[in-house]
Design an enzyme around this catalytic site. Structure first.
Site, short mmCIF file in Angstrom:
data_model
loop_
_atom_site.label_atom_id
_atom_site.label_comp_id
_atom_site.label_asym_id
_atom_site.label_seq_id
_atom_site.Cartn_x
_atom_site.Cartn_y
_atom_site.Cartn_z
CG HIS A 1 -5.75 2.06 -1.18
ND1 HIS A 1 -5.78 2.28 0.17
CD2 HIS A 1 -5.99 0.72 -1.34
CE1 HIS A 1 -6.03 1.14 0.80
NE2 HIS A 1 -6.17 0.18 -0.09
CD GLU B 1 -24.08 -5.84 21.69
OE1 GLU B 1 -23.92 -5.04 20.73
OE2 GLU B 1 -25.11 -5.84 22.40
CG HIS C 1 -33.81 -11.28 22.03
ND1 HIS C 1 -34.20 -10.51 20.95
CD2 HIS C 1 -33.51 -10.43 23.03
CE1 HIS C 1 -34.14 -9.23 21.31
NE2 HIS C 1 -33.71 -9.15 22.56
CG HIS D 1 -1.93 -1.15 1.11
ND1 HIS D 1 -1.63 -2.43 1.54
CD2 HIS D 1 -3.19 -1.20 0.59
CE1 HIS D 1 -2.68 -3.22 1.30
NE2 HIS D 1 -3.63 -2.50 0.73
C1 LIG Z 1 -12.78 -4.33 7.78
C2 LIG Z 1 -12.04 -4.07 6.52
N1 LIG Z 1 -12.72 -3.89 5.39
C3 LIG Z 1 -12.07 -3.71 4.23
C4 LIG Z 1 -10.71 -3.72 4.18
C5 LIG Z 1 -9.97 -3.60 2.87
N2 LIG Z 1 -9.30 -2.29 2.82
C6 LIG Z 1 -8.02 -2.14 3.15
S1 LIG Z 1 -7.52 -0.55 3.05
C7 LIG Z 1 -9.03 -0.04 2.52
C8 LIG Z 1 -9.29 1.39 2.14
C9 LIG Z 1 -9.23 2.20 3.26
O1 LIG Z 1 -9.08 3.56 2.96
P1 LIG Z 1 -8.29 4.35 4.04
O2 LIG Z 1 -8.58 3.71 5.32
O3 LIG Z 1 -8.63 5.77 3.90
O4 LIG Z 1 -6.80 4.08 3.69
P2 LIG Z 1 -5.92 4.85 2.59
O5 LIG Z 1 -6.47 4.49 1.25
O6 LIG Z 1 -6.06 6.30 2.87
O7 LIG Z 1 -4.56 4.33 2.78
C10 LIG Z 1 -9.89 -1.12 2.46
C11 LIG Z 1 -11.31 -1.02 2.04
C12 LIG Z 1 -10.03 -3.92 5.40
N3 LIG Z 1 -8.71 -3.97 5.46
N4 LIG Z 1 -10.73 -4.07 6.54
#
Ligand SMILES: Cc1ncc(C[n+]2csc(CCOP(=O)(O)OP(=O)(O)O)c2C)c(N)n1
Ligand SMILES: [Mg+2]
Length: 658
Positions: A264, A409, A470, A35
Site C-alpha cells: 500500500h 453536515e 446543543h 504509495h
Molecule cells: C481520513 C483519512 N484517514 C486515514 C488516512 C490514511 N490513509 C491513507 S491511505 C489509507 C488506506 C486506504 O486504503 P485504500 O483506500 O483501500 O487505498 P489502497 O491501499 O487500496 O491504495 C489510509 C488509512 C487518510 N489519508 N485519510
C-alpha cells in the site's frame, strides 16, 4: 502539441499503461516514499480515462468547461502526476523527480493550485468524492441555465478508504437523489487497505449500496482490462443517473507484494523495481518514457479535444450580450458578489433576532446575484437560510437555489467546497454545535482558501432548553484556531449586515457567521463598517477610562448594560464589540491601541471557551467565559447558573475594576 503520429502501427495501449506505471514507481523510489499499491493497480483506469474520455486541454488547464477529475484517493498522487505529465500538462520530468519535495509542483498529496491539471486538493479520504458531488451540483445548475454551452462531466477515482469514510455515503446518497448523471466514480476495488485486507472491517455489498442510493452500478471484473474500463465509462456517460464503476484490481500489481497491504505505502525495494519492470517489459532505467508512447498518448487526447476550447468560445460568442456579461466573470474565475442592490428592512420595533436579520440579508444577496447557492442540513426552519421564491434544487429543478442537504453536515461542507470550486459563492447552515460534524471539510476549504460561508445559529448556552448537547461552548475557539478561516460573531442587525458585506467582499478564504437565537435590540452605536476592522467601540467611556469590556455577539448587550450600571457607581467603562478577533489583530498597531489602549484593564465577556481570548488577555480572572458544558434550562436560568446574568457580571466586573 503534436497532432501527427510518426507511426503507422496501431496504438499500443498496454505499452503506455506500463510506462505510466514505471514512471509512478520511479517517482516514489526517488522520493523514498509514496504509495506504490494504487500506482501500480489503478494505472489502467487513469490511462483509459485520460486517453479515451476526459475532455480537457493540457495547454488550457483552467478551461472552464473541461471535465473535472478528482483523485479522491489522494495517496495515488504519483500516478496522477505521472499521468498529467505524460498527457501534456506543464509538468516536466524534473517536476516528477521533485515529487514530495518542498516547493515542488508535485506535493505529497494533490493540491489545487500547485499542479496544472489537479482539480481538487485531496488526501483525507472521503473528501474528494464528497466534493465532487458539489462540483456536479454546480455543473447541473449551469447546464440547466446555459444549455449546450456548459456540460462537463465530473470523474472521480476513489479507493476502499473513500467508501469506508461516512462522508462518501452522505454525499453519494444525495447525489443519487439529485440524479447527478454527469458524476462518474471509478472505484479502485482492491479489497486491501493500509493495515490489512478490507474484510477485517468492510464487507458490504457495494452494488446494493449504490443501487439503493439511486446510482447506476457497473463492474469491471479485471482491472487490467482497459477495454472493459473503456466500455464501462462509455456506458456510464449515457446514463441518467450517477454511476459507480467498480473496477476489481490487485493492489501493487506486479510487485512481489502484490495483493497484500505491504505494498500500500512506502518505498519499493530495488530488486522489486527491477522485477516489476521486467514483467512490464520496461527498460530498467529510471524516468524513461519513450517518444512513441508520449506521442500516442497525446495524439489520442488531442484528437478528441482539439476543438474543445474553440467550440466553447464559438458558442459563447453567440450568446446574447447579457448572458455573456453575466457568465464572463465566472468562466474567468473572477466572479464577485454585487452588494449594490443589498436591501434590508429594519423592523419597526427595533428588535430582531440575528437569524432573522441574516435571513433578510442572505435573501437579498442570493436574489440579486446569479452564482450563489447553498442550503441547510435539515435546519432551514431554524437557521432561516431558506431563499424565498428561488426554488429548491432537485432532480426536477436544477435551477433551484435551495439545497436540502438532509441531516448530513459533513457532506454539506464538502459539497459547498465543490460548488465553490466551480466558481460559485456557496454557503451552508446548521447549529453552531454541529459545526464539529463539518470540520474536516472546513479544513479543506481553509487549505484551499475557498470563499465559502458557514452560517451557524444557536451560538451559545443562551438557546436554553435543548441542553448541553446543543449548546456550543468550545466551537468558536476551535474554529478561530483554524488557519485562513475567519469567524465573525456579530451582536445586532447592523453588525450582521456588516458581516455579510465583509464576507461577500472577500475573494478568498472561508468565513463563519455565528448568530445567536435571541431577539436583540438594534443598537444606535453599532455599525456595519465596524465589523470590517474586527472590533470597535460601541459605548464610549464618559470622562476617564477605568476599564474596557470586550465582548462579542449577544453578550455585547450585557456588556453595555453592565457598563451603564457601573457608570452610575462612578466606574467609567468602555465597551468594545469584537465580532472578529482575527481581523482586529490584523489591524495596524495604532488602531489597536486606539481601541484597546495599553495599561487599561480589559475584561472579556463571551459565553464560550476562554482559550480564544488568551491572545488579548493573559490573566484568567479577567476572562468571563465558559469552560464547562451547558445544561438544560431557560436562558435566564442558565445565565444565572454560569454567571452571565447582569447582576453576576456587574458584581464581578465591579470587583475587578475597583
Ligand atoms: C481520513 C483519512 N484517514 C486515514 C488516512 C490514511 N490513509 C491513507 S491511505 C489509507 C488506506 C486506504 O486504503 P485504500 O483506500 O483501500 O487505498 P489502497 O491501499 O487500496 O491504495 C489510509 C488509512 C487518510 N489519508 N485519510
Ligand atoms: Mg484499497
Amino acid at each position: 502539441m503534436i497532432l501527427t503520429r510518426n507511426n503507422d502501427e496501431p496504438i499500443n495501449d498496454q505499452k503506455i499503461i506500463n510506462q505510466l506505471r514505471g514512471l509512478g514507481i520511479d517517482m516514489i523510489h526517488e522520493a523514498g516514499s509514496g504509495h506504490p499499491g494504487i500506482t501500480l493497480d489503478a494505472a489502467p483506469i487513469l490511462y483509459t480515462l485520460y486517453a479515451k474520455h476526459l475532455r480537457f486541454d493540457p495547454s488550457h488547464p483552467d478551461f472552464f468547461n473541461r471535465d473535472r477529475f478528482v483523485m479522491s484517493a489522494g495517496h495515488g498522487s504519483a500516478l496522477l502526476y505521472a499521468c498529467l505529465s505524460m498527457a501534456g500538462f506543464d509538468l516536466s520530468m524534473e517536476d516528477l523527480k521533485a515529487y514530495r519535495h518542498l516547493n515542488s509542483k508535485t506535493p505529497g498529496h494533490p493540491e489545487l493550485g500547485k499542479t496544472p491539471g489537479v482539480d481538487m486538493t485531496t488526501g483525507p479520504l472521503g473528501q474528494g468524492i464528497a466534493t465532487s458531488v458539489g462540483i456536479a451540483i454546480a455543473e447541473a445548475q449551469l447546464e440547466a441555465k446555459y444549455k449546450n454551452l456548459i456540460n462537463f462531466n465530473t470523474y472521480v477515482l476513489c479507493s476502499d478508504g473513500d467508501l469506508e469514510e461516512g462522508v462518501s455515503y452522505e454525499a453519494c446518497s444525495l447525489a443519487g437523489t439529485l440524479k447527478l448523471n454527469r458524476l462518474i466514480v471509478l472505484y479502485d476495488s482492491n479489497d486491501t487497505s493500509l493495515d490489512s485486507k478490507t474484510n477485517t472491517s468492510f464487507n458490504e455489498n457495494i452494488e446494493l449500496r449504490f443501487t439503493s442510493m439511486g446510482w447506476n452500478y457497473l463492474k469491471v471484473n479485471d482491472g487490467e482490462d482497459y477495454e472493459a474500463i473503456d466500455r464501462a465509462i462509455t456506458e456510464a456517460k449515457k446514463k441518467d443517473l450517477p454511476t459507480l464503476i467498480e473496477v476489481k484490481t490487485t493492489i501493487g500489481k506486479f510487485s512481489k507484494y502484490e495483493g497484500t497491504n505491504k505494498i500500500h505505502g512506502g518505498d519499493l525495494e530495488n530488486d522489486d523495481i527491477t522485477s516489476i519492470k521486467e514483467k512490464l517489459k520496461l527498460r530498467d532505467i529510471p524516468f524513461n518514457i519513450t517518444n512513441d508512447v508520449l506521442e500516442d498518448f497525446r495524439y489520442m487526447i488531442q484528437e478528441r479535444n482539439c476543438d474543445l476550447v474553440s467550440n466553447f468560445l464559438d458558442k459563447f460568442d453567440k450568446l446574447d450580450e447579457d448572458s455573456k456579461n453575466i457568465l464572463n466573470p465566472l468562466i474567468k474565475n473572477e466572479y464577485e458578489i454585487d452588494l449594490k442592490k443589498l436591501s434590508y428592512e429594519k423592523p419597526e420595533e427595533n428588535y430582531e433576532s440575528l437569524r432573522d436579520t441574516s435571513s433578510k440579508v442572505l435573501n437579498s444577496i442570493v436574489s440579486n446575484n446569479e452564482f450563489i447557492m447553498g442550503g441547510s442540513a435539515d435546519l432551514f426552519t431554524s437557521t432561516k437560510t431558506y431563499i424565498k421564491d428561488l426554488g429548491d434544487f432537485s432532480s426536477k429543478n436544477y435551477l433551484g437555489k435551495n439545497i436540502f442537504f438532509g441531516v448530513r453536515e459533513h457532506a454539506m461542507a464538502a459539497i459547498i467546497n465543490g460548488i465553490s470550486l466551480v466558481g460559485f459563492r456557496s454557503y451552508a447552515s446548521t447549529f453552531l454545535a454541529f459545526s464539529d460534524y463539518m470540520r474536516p471539510a472546513m479544513r479543506i476549504a481553509s487549505i484551499l482558501n475557498l470563499p465559502v460561508t458557514y452560517i451557524f445559529t444557536h451560538d451559545s448556552i443562551s438557546i436554553g432548553s435543548d441542553g448541553a448537547t446543543h449548546q456550543p461552548v468550545e466551537q468558536l475557539t476551535s474554529l478561530r484556531a483554524m488557519p485562513n478561516l475567519e469567524v465573525f460573531r456579530p451582536c445586532d442587525a447592523n453588525e450582521v449586515i456588516g458581516t455579510y458585506k465583509t464576507i461577500m467582499k472577500k475573494k478568498n478564504g472561508p468565513s463563519v457567521i455565528s448568530l445567536s437565537k435571541t431577539k436583540l435590540p438594534i443598537l444606535e452605536t453599532t455599525s456595519s463598517s465596524g465589523v470590517e476592522k474586527g472590533a470597535y467601540i460601541v459605548k464610549n467611556e464618559q470622562r476617564k477610562l477605568d476599564g474596557i469590556i470586550i465582548s462579542s455577539g449577544e453578550e455585547v448587550h450585557q456588556a453595555i448594560e453592565v457598563s451603564k450600571r457601573l457608570n452610575t457607581k462612578g466606574i467609567d467603562v468602555r465597551v468594545v464589540s469584537m465580532p472578529s478577533i482575527k481581523r482586529f489583530l490584523d489591524q495596524e498597531d495604532a488602531y489597536k491601541e486606539e481601541i484597546l489602549p495599553v495599561g487599561i484593564k480589559k475584561i472579556v465577556i463571551e459565553a464560550g471557551s476562554s482559550l480564544s481570548w488568551n491572545r488579548l488577555i493573559f490573566n484568567k480572572k479577567y476572562l468571563i467565559t465558559l469552560d464547562t458544558f451547558g445544561d438544560s434550562g431557560s436562558r435566564d436560568e442558565l445565565y444565572e447558573k454560569y454567571g452571565f446574568d447582569i447582576e453576576s457580571l456587574e458584581e464581578k466586573i465591579e470587583n475587578l475594576l475597583k
